[in-house]
Enzyme design. Structure first.
Site, short mmCIF file in Angstrom:
data_model
loop_
_atom_site.label_atom_id
_atom_site.label_comp_id
_atom_site.label_asym_id
_atom_site.label_seq_id
_atom_site.Cartn_x
_atom_site.Cartn_y
_atom_site.Cartn_z
N GLU A 84 27.97 -5.97 -34.26
CA GLU A 84 27.65 -7.10 -33.37
C GLU A 84 28.84 -8.07 -33.29
OE1 GLU A 84 25.12 -7.09 -31.53
OE2 GLU A 84 23.66 -5.77 -32.50
N ALA A 85 30.02 -7.50 -33.16
CA ALA A 85 31.25 -8.29 -33.25
C ALA A 85 31.39 -9.31 -32.12
CB ALA A 85 32.46 -7.36 -33.25
#
Ligand code: ZN
Length: 197
Positions: free
Chosen positions: A98-99
């Site tokens: 979930e960068a």
């Protein structure tokens, strides 16, 4: 399918160079599954693996990276990308899930880790609900050695999908992925949907 450039790497034969991989795409494209696949292979190779995710993503579980098919892997929630510099010191491989929700400092941190000889694998949404580049992902794509775009299937027409179409009301960019709020769409169906909204 992505094959590691140095798949037999272990602590004894550890190469001194690191690198950055980006796995990106829309919702439901299998980004996290691909991240987990790569990290599990690194574990089999007896490499020291650490996984980080933004503390904001508390969809399913506090400490596990959980993908939609419930293929889970232990992870550490952190509030700032800078925390990775302290926590990833003696790792061989660092995963980031979930960068897109991390701060803009993430690229800098990933570059530092890779420069230290660490393999960094970053997974995230490449575009937000409006079809715009999302957070630190575009910068990371530019500096990464390897970029993999994964694709979903358009639920409207069955074509290959690259867009996350938002079904819910409101326009906060930080809305977390759940089946009832978003659907994967191809370009044509995405554009048609945006015109209607
Ligand atoms: Zn479509």
């Amino acid at each position: 399918m992505f094959i590691e450039p140095q798949s037999g790497r272990n602590k004894d034969t550890r190469n001194s160079t690191g690198w950055i991989e980006v796995v990106c795409g829309s919702m439901f494209s299998g980004k996290t599954e691909e991240l987990i696949r790569r990290l599990n292979r690194a574990k089999i190779a007896k490499l020291k693996v650490e996984i980080f995710k933004p503390a904001i993503d508390t969809r399913y579980d506090e400490v596990d990276v959980v993908s939609h098919n419930e293929n889970a892997i232990r992870s550490t929630p952190i509030h700032s990308s800078q925390d990775m510099l302290l926590l990833a010191g003696n790792c061989d491989v660092v995963g980031v899930d979930e960068a897109q929700f991390f701060d803009e400092g993430l690229k800098e941190v990933c570059v530092k880790l890779a420069n230290q000889g660490i393999r960094v694998i970053v997974a995230g949404l490449d575009m937000d609900f409006a079809g715009n580049p999302f957070g630190p992902i575009p910068d990371l794509m530019a500096v990464a050695e390897f970029v993999t775009k994964v694709h979903a299937i358009c639920v409207q027409c069955g074509e290959v999908a690259s867009y996350s179409f938002r079904l819910a009301e409101g326009d906060k960019t930080v809305m977390l992925g759940e089946t009832e709020s978003y659907e994967a769409r191809c370009r044509k169906c995405f554009v048609e949907g945006m015109k209607k909204n």
